[in-house]
Write a protein that holds these residues in place. Structure first.
Motif, PDB file in Angstrom:
ATOM      1  N   UNK A  62      35.094  33.307  56.140  1.00 23.28           N
ATOM      2  CA  UNK A  62      36.042  34.127  55.380  1.00 23.28           C
ATOM      3  C   UNK A  62      37.191  33.286  54.843  1.00 23.28           C
ATOM      4  N   UNK A  63      37.525  32.211  55.555  1.00 23.43           N
ATOM      5  CA  UNK A  63      38.595  31.323  55.101  1.00 23.43           C
ATOM      6  C   UNK A  63      38.167  30.603  53.823  1.00 23.43           C
ATOM      7  N   UNK A  64      36.924  30.082  53.828  1.00 26.41           N
ATOM      8  CA  UNK A  64      36.404  29.412  52.637  1.00 26.41           C
ATOM      9  C   UNK A  64      36.280  30.382  51.476  1.00 26.41           C
ATOM     10  N   UNK A  65      35.867  31.604  51.766  1.00 23.87           N
ATOM     11  CA  UNK A  65      35.758  32.610  50.714  1.00 23.87           C
ATOM     12  C   UNK A  65      37.121  32.916  50.109  1.00 23.87           C
ATOM     13  N   UNK A  66      38.146  32.990  50.958  1.00 23.83           N
ATOM     14  CA  UNK A  66      39.500  33.212  50.450  1.00 23.83           C
ATOM     15  C   UNK A  66      39.991  32.061  49.597  1.00 23.83           C
ATOM     16  N   UNK A  67      39.699  30.827  50.038  1.00 20.95           N
ATOM     17  CA  UNK A  67      40.084  29.651  49.249  1.00 20.95           C
ATOM     18  C   UNK A  67      39.378  29.671  47.894  1.00 20.95           C
ATOM     19  N   UNK A  68      38.089  29.976  47.899  1.00 20.43           N
ATOM     20  CA  UNK A  68      37.335  30.027  46.648  1.00 20.43           C
ATOM     21  C   UNK A  68      37.876  31.104  45.720  1.00 20.43           C
ATOM     22  N   UNK A  69      38.209  32.262  46.278  1.00 19.17           N
ATOM     23  CA  UNK A  69      38.765  33.342  45.455  1.00 19.17           C
ATOM     24  C   UNK A  69      40.088  32.930  44.826  1.00 19.17           C
ATOM     25  N   UNK A  70      40.933  32.261  45.615  1.00 19.21           N
ATOM     26  CA  UNK A  70      42.213  31.798  45.085  1.00 19.21           C
ATOM     27  C   UNK A  70      42.044  30.789  43.967  1.00 19.21           C
ATOM     28  N   UNK A  71      41.107  29.855  44.145  1.00 17.63           N
ATOM     29  CA  UNK A  71      40.856  28.858  43.102  1.00 17.63           C
ATOM     30  C   UNK A  71      40.268  29.502  41.851  1.00 17.63           C
ATOM     31  N   UNK A  72      39.414  30.512  42.045  1.00 20.68           N
ATOM     32  CA  UNK A  72      38.835  31.209  40.893  1.00 20.68           C
ATOM     33  C   UNK A  72      39.916  31.950  40.106  1.00 20.68           C
ATOM     34  N   UNK A  73      40.824  32.610  40.819  1.00 23.70           N
ATOM     35  CA  UNK A  73      41.939  33.277  40.138  1.00 23.70           C
ATOM     36  C   UNK A  73      42.804  32.255  39.395  1.00 23.70           C
ATOM     37  N   UNK A  74      42.986  31.084  40.021  1.00 24.36           N
ATOM     38  CA  UNK A  74      43.739  30.024  39.356  1.00 24.36           C
ATOM     39  C   UNK A  74      43.068  29.573  38.077  1.00 24.36           C
ATOM     40  N   UNK A  75      41.740  29.486  38.084  1.00 23.85           N
ATOM     41  CA  UNK A  75      41.024  29.074  36.880  1.00 23.85           C
ATOM     42  C   UNK A  75      41.147  30.134  35.791  1.00 23.85           C
ATOM     43  N   UNK A  76      41.087  31.406  36.170  1.00 23.82           N
ATOM     44  CA  UNK A  76      41.273  32.481  35.188  1.00 23.82           C
ATOM     45  C   UNK A  76      42.658  32.364  34.546  1.00 23.82           C
ATOM     46  N   UNK A  77      43.658  32.107  35.374  1.00 29.43           N
ATOM     47  CA  UNK A  77      45.020  31.956  34.868  1.00 29.43           C
ATOM     48  C   UNK A  77      45.122  30.756  33.934  1.00 29.43           C
ATOM     49  N   UNK A  78      44.472  29.644  34.283  1.00 29.25           N
ATOM     50  CA  UNK A  78      44.502  28.451  33.446  1.00 29.25           C
ATOM     51  C   UNK A  78      43.783  28.678  32.120  1.00 29.25           C
ATOM     52  N   UNK A  79      42.695  29.437  32.153  1.00 30.05           N
ATOM     53  CA  UNK A  79      42.001  29.749  30.900  1.00 30.05           C
ATOM     54  C   UNK A  79      42.908  30.586  29.998  1.00 30.05           C
ATOM     55  N   UNK A  80      43.631  31.520  30.598  1.00 29.11           N
ATOM     56  CA  UNK A  80      44.583  32.296  29.802  1.00 29.11           C
ATOM     57  C   UNK A  80      45.659  31.394  29.205  1.00 29.11           C
ATOM     58  N   UNK A  81      46.176  30.453  30.004  1.00 27.63           N
ATOM     59  CA  UNK A  81      47.187  29.527  29.501  1.00 27.63           C
ATOM     60  C   UNK A  81      46.623  28.652  28.387  1.00 27.63           C
ATOM     61  N   UNK A  82      45.357  28.253  28.514  1.00 29.57           N
ATOM     62  CA  UNK A  82      44.715  27.472  27.447  1.00 29.57           C
ATOM     63  C   UNK A  82      44.663  28.269  26.154  1.00 29.57           C
ATOM     64  N   UNK A  83      44.269  29.531  26.229  1.00 27.67           N
ATOM     65  CA  UNK A  83      44.216  30.341  25.012  1.00 27.67           C
ATOM     66  C   UNK A  83      45.597  30.522  24.401  1.00 27.67           C
ATOM     67  N   UNK A  84      46.612  30.678  25.241  1.00 25.18           N
ATOM     68  CA  UNK A  84      47.970  30.860  24.729  1.00 25.18           C
ATOM     69  C   UNK A  84      48.482  29.587  24.064  1.00 25.18           C
ATOM     70  N   UNK A  85      48.272  28.437  24.727  1.00 30.03           N
ATOM     71  CA  UNK A  85      48.737  27.171  24.157  1.00 30.03           C
ATOM     72  C   UNK A  85      48.004  26.844  22.865  1.00 30.03           C
TER      73      UNK A  85
END
Length: 213
Positions: free
Chosen positions: A115-138
């Motif tokens: 469950x710890x690894x799953x939480x880490x993966x979920x956090x990194x995935x959310x981070x990637x979604x946020x970065x993709x949004x920032x890429x589109x904005x920039x």
């Protein structure tokens, strides 16, 4: 009466010795995580420093202001750079520091539950979604690029897919046997795909400014 045999002296290091071998690939995951997270942390610290300098001097020229297209200052001054009412790089400061701590723990022999690894993966995935949004904005709204941001765009997919591959390979993330056996193929392929989409669009969008066309 015979004297009782003296009890063997216990080595105190045994109390902290690993009880089982690390899952296959965990050491390589830790190495990748430390390198990518360290570079992400460097970019985040650099952006925080530049943001602080701009707050002190609104006319401050950032270290990566080269032209209208490559202008960290333009990106840092945008509303998108403070989406949650604080500078976005603060998220990187906390997130990448945490990843480095976890990776060092793995190198030291730490074991984390599924469950710890799953939480880490979920956090990194959310981070990637946020970065993709920032890429589109920039790329399409701010019309300027930040080299420190682009370093994060480059590193984060590696960290994300390395973690996903580790979770699939060890069973922390349920997956078909074929997917589990081919992590060395699909994980790098997805990273390259993300790079092609992100940096390919950047090259197309800013080709005139970057290459003087």
């Amino acid at each position: 009466m015979k004297n009782a045999a003296p009890s063997p002296v216990r080595d105190p290091r045994e109390d902290s010795a690993p009880t089982a071998p690390l899952p296959r690939g965990d050491l390589s995951w830790a190495a990748v995580a430390i390198v990518t997270a360290a570079l992400g942390l460097f970019a985040s610290i650099s952006l925080v420093v530049e943001k602080w300098a701009i707050l002190e001097d609104p006319l401050h020229v950032t270290s990566c202001d080269f032209n209208a297209a490559l202008s960290c200052g333009t990106v840092i001054r945008s509303a998108q750079a403070n989406l949650f009412a604080f500078p976005n790089p603060f998220i990187g400061l906390v997130g990448y520091t945490l990843v480095i701590v976890l990776a060092v723990g793995v190198l030291a022999g730490a074991r984390y539950r599924a469950w710890f690894w799953q939480g880490l993966l979920a956090g990194l995935a959310l981070g990637e979604v946020f970065l993709i949004w920032l890429w589109t904005q920039a790329t399409f709204e701010i019309n300027a690029l930040c080299l420190y941001c682009m370093l994060v765009w480059l590193m984060h997919p590696i960290l994300l897919l390395a973690t996903a591959a580790r979770c699939v390979r060890t069973g922390a993330l349920p997956a078909p046997p074929g997917l589990r056996a081919t992590t060395r193929l699909w994980a790098p392929a997805v990273v390259v795909l993300i790079w092609l989409v992100v940096f390919g669009s950047v090259l197309v969008r800013f080709s005139g400014s970057l290459f003087g066309a």
